[in-house]
Write an enzyme that holds these catalytic residues in place. Structure first.
Site, PDB file in Angstrom:
ATOM      1  N   LYS A  68       0.810  -1.223   0.000  1.00 56.87           N
ATOM      2  CA  LYS A  68       0.000   0.000   0.000  1.00 56.87           C
ATOM      3  C   LYS A  68       0.845   1.275   0.000  1.00 56.87           C
ATOM      4  CE  LYS A  68      -4.309  -1.535   2.038  1.00 56.87           C
ATOM      5  NZ  LYS A  68      -5.257  -1.452   3.135  1.00 56.87           N
ATOM      6  N   ASP A 104      -9.930   3.330   1.474  1.00 58.29           N
ATOM      7  CA  ASP A 104     -10.058   2.839   2.854  1.00 58.29           C
ATOM      8  C   ASP A 104     -10.568   3.945   3.778  1.00 58.29           C
ATOM      9  OD1 ASP A 104      -9.231   0.201   2.581  1.00 58.29           O
ATOM     10  OD2 ASP A 104      -7.120   0.647   2.983  1.00 58.29           O
TER      11      ASP A 104
HETATM   12  P1  NAP Z   1       0.107  -3.093   8.454  1.00 58.60           P
HETATM   13  O1  NAP Z   1       0.470  -2.093   7.408  1.00 58.60           O
HETATM   14  O2  NAP Z   1       0.923  -4.327   8.665  1.00 58.60           O
HETATM   15  O3  NAP Z   1      -0.004  -2.279   9.822  1.00 58.60           O
HETATM   16  C1  NAP Z   1      -0.231  -2.862  11.079  1.00 58.60           C
HETATM   17  C2  NAP Z   1       0.552  -2.057  12.094  1.00 58.60           C
HETATM   18  O4  NAP Z   1       0.233  -2.528  13.403  1.00 58.60           O
HETATM   19  C3  NAP Z   1       2.085  -2.231  11.933  1.00 58.60           C
HETATM   20  O5  NAP Z   1       2.711  -1.006  12.184  1.00 58.60           O
HETATM   21  C4  NAP Z   1       2.368  -3.281  12.992  1.00 58.60           C
HETATM   22  O6  NAP Z   1       3.723  -3.290  13.421  1.00 58.60           O
HETATM   23  C5  NAP Z   1       1.467  -2.809  14.098  1.00 58.60           C
HETATM   24  N1  NAP Z   1       1.242  -3.829  15.104  1.00 58.60           N
HETATM   25  C6  NAP Z   1       1.252  -5.171  14.980  1.00 58.60           C
HETATM   26  N2  NAP Z   1       0.993  -5.753  16.159  1.00 58.60           N
HETATM   27  C7  NAP Z   1       0.815  -4.770  17.068  1.00 58.60           C
HETATM   28  C8  NAP Z   1       0.525  -4.728  18.445  1.00 58.60           C
HETATM   29  N3  NAP Z   1       0.359  -5.851  19.154  1.00 58.60           N
HETATM   30  N4  NAP Z   1       0.412  -3.531  19.045  1.00 58.60           N
HETATM   31  C9  NAP Z   1       0.601  -2.408  18.344  1.00 58.60           C
HETATM   32  N5  NAP Z   1       0.885  -2.357  17.033  1.00 58.60           N
HETATM   33  C10 NAP Z   1       0.991  -3.534  16.394  1.00 58.60           C
HETATM   34  O7  NAP Z   1      -1.389  -3.628   8.207  1.00 58.60           O
HETATM   35  P2  NAP Z   1      -2.616  -2.788   7.624  1.00 58.60           P
HETATM   36  O8  NAP Z   1      -2.681  -2.888   6.156  1.00 58.60           O
HETATM   37  O9  NAP Z   1      -2.590  -1.454   8.239  1.00 58.60           O
HETATM   38  O10 NAP Z   1      -3.847  -3.663   8.165  1.00 58.60           O
HETATM   39  C11 NAP Z   1      -4.131  -3.756   9.539  1.00 58.60           C
HETATM   40  C12 NAP Z   1      -5.405  -4.563   9.750  1.00 58.60           C
HETATM   41  O11 NAP Z   1      -6.518  -3.876   9.194  1.00 58.60           O
HETATM   42  C13 NAP Z   1      -5.389  -5.934   9.070  1.00 58.60           C
HETATM   43  O12 NAP Z   1      -6.019  -6.862   9.899  1.00 58.60           O
HETATM   44  C14 NAP Z   1      -6.221  -5.717   7.830  1.00 58.60           C
HETATM   45  O13 NAP Z   1      -6.845  -6.896   7.374  1.00 58.60           O
HETATM   46  C15 NAP Z   1      -7.249  -4.733   8.346  1.00 58.60           C
HETATM   47  N6  NAP Z   1      -7.851  -3.926   7.281  1.00 58.60           N
HETATM   48  C16 NAP Z   1      -9.199  -3.972   7.164  1.00 58.60           C
HETATM   49  C17 NAP Z   1      -9.805  -3.196   6.199  1.00 58.60           C
HETATM   50  C18 NAP Z   1     -11.291  -3.238   6.070  1.00 58.60           C
HETATM   51  O14 NAP Z   1     -11.806  -2.826   5.024  1.00 58.60           O
HETATM   52  N7  NAP Z   1     -12.011  -3.679   7.070  1.00 58.60           N
HETATM   53  C19 NAP Z   1      -9.053  -2.387   5.355  1.00 58.60           C
HETATM   54  C20 NAP Z   1      -7.671  -2.358   5.515  1.00 58.60           C
HETATM   55  C21 NAP Z   1      -7.077  -3.147   6.494  1.00 58.60           C
HETATM   56  P3  NAP Z   1       4.710  -4.393  12.750  1.00 58.60           P
HETATM   57  O15 NAP Z   1       4.717  -4.111  11.286  1.00 58.60           O
HETATM   58  O16 NAP Z   1       6.009  -4.106  13.427  1.00 58.60           O
HETATM   59  O17 NAP Z   1       4.132  -5.734  13.085  1.00 58.60           O
END
Ligand code: NAP
Length: 285
Positions: A68, A104
């Site tokens: 992304k 999003d």
């Molecule tokens: P991402 O880019 O990997 O971001 C997740 C962030 O959370 C990273 O900075 C990660 O750090 C951090 N993190 C992981 N474990 C953590 C914890 N225990 N405490 C605090 N921070 C933590 O993922 P993303 O694309 O943002 O997506 C995140 C979630 O949203 C996913 O489950 C995705 O499926 C969901 N999502 C849903 C929708 C929807 O339409 N409903 C849309 C977009 C995303 P690290 O990288 O160091 O692990």
């Protein structure tokens, strides 16, 4: 005969995505000769994918983890909103031009307004995560004039960078990063958003200490599979309002669909396709 237009999702790894079911149901309902596919691509395969767009008749695609943020180097243009958010989740191909959008943020905003009609004007939000999705959420919250956004990420630096960006771009909203979830009790926010993948697996830990959640907090988990994460089950048990992210997925998908086809997305068809998928999903509880 003209071949069908191809749309899809790029990311790596691509596990059980709900997007093909949602978009293919919409194409079928509107009699559009198109197909939505999954493109699981390693980083070294991206360049070749972009070179093959015309040959494969690919007219647009969604982008997910881990591309992304990095995808923009392959695009000719990105909207001001996607640029400010710093993440692209939708690409439209117009001739030789590849244009990046972020749906999003609007998807989250629309769904939050559905599930919490009075909104969070001047209220306090606590955001867990500072990755791609969290950036879109923070932007939406600032746009809806939330008073303050407290951000926690495993990597405090990432949370700080997102906070700074919000403070630099939105005068009506104050944001700060915290380096521990313990701040949650002190803040006692009106809204708690989980924008991390923690909770997708049943074995995942609960993100917060149960004693730190009070009924005044509305809990929104971006995860939609399982439909009720541990965090949402806690919210339910504590008497908090709560929602999963299925509605956000629906709205972001509808917005992508409309950008690609120029037609109104068939909301009920897409919603039913998602609900059906969720019913049959392994993770569901
Ligand atoms: P991402 O880019 O990997 O971001 C997740 C962030 O959370 C990273 O900075 C990660 O750090 C951090 N993190 C992981 N474990 C953590 C914890 N225990 N405490 C605090 N921070 C933590 O993922 P993303 O694309 O943002 O997506 C995140 C979630 O949203 C996913 O489950 C995705 O499926 C969901 N999502 C849903 C929708 C929807 O339409 N409903 C849309 C977009 C995303 P690290 O990288 O160091 O692990």
């Amino acid at each position: 005969m003209t071949p069908p237009k191809i749309y899809g999702l790029i990311g790596y790894p691509l596990k059980h995505s709900f997007s093909p079911a949602m978009h293919n149901a919409a194409f079928k309902a509107l009699n559009i000769d198109a197909e939505y596919r999954l493109f699981e691509l390693k980083i070294e395969e991206l360049r070749r994918f972009f070179k093959s767009l015309t040959a494969k008749n690919i007219c647009g695609f969604n982008v997910t983890i881990p591309y992304k943020e990095g995808i923009k180097v392959y695009l000719n243009e990105i909207t001001e909103e996607a640029s400010l958010i710093g993440a692209v989740n939708t690409v439209k191909i117009e001739g030789d031009k590849k244009i990046g959008y972020n749906t999003d943020s609007e998807g989250f905003l629309r769904h939050l307004m559905d599930v919490y009609k009075s909104g969070f004007y001047n209220k306090t939000a606590f955001l867990i995560g500072a990755g791609g999705a969290a950036k879109a959420v923070a932007y939406s919250l600032a746009k809806m004039r939330v008073g303050s956004i407290i951000i926690y990420d495993k990597l405090t630096q990432r949370a700080r960078a997102l906070s700074k960006k919000i403070n630099d771009n939105f005068k009506s909203c104050g944001s700060r990063a915290v380096d521990s979830m313990d701040e949650l009790l002190k803040v006692n926010p009106d809204l708690l958003v989980n924008a991390t993948p923690v909770g997708m697996e049943e074995a995942d830990p609960l993100l917060i200490d149960p004693d730190k959640l009070t009924p005044r907090t509305f809990v929104y988990d971006l995860i939609y599979n399982p439909a009720q994460t541990k965090l949402l089950r806690l919210a339910r048990d504590k008497g908090c309002g709560f929602s999963n992210g299925l509605g956000m997925l629906l709205y972001q998908g509808m917005l992508s669909f409309e950008k690609w086809t120029g037609k109104n997305a068939p909301q009920e068809v897409m919603r039913r396709a998602l609900e059906e998928k969720l019913k049959n999903a392994k993770n569901n509880n």
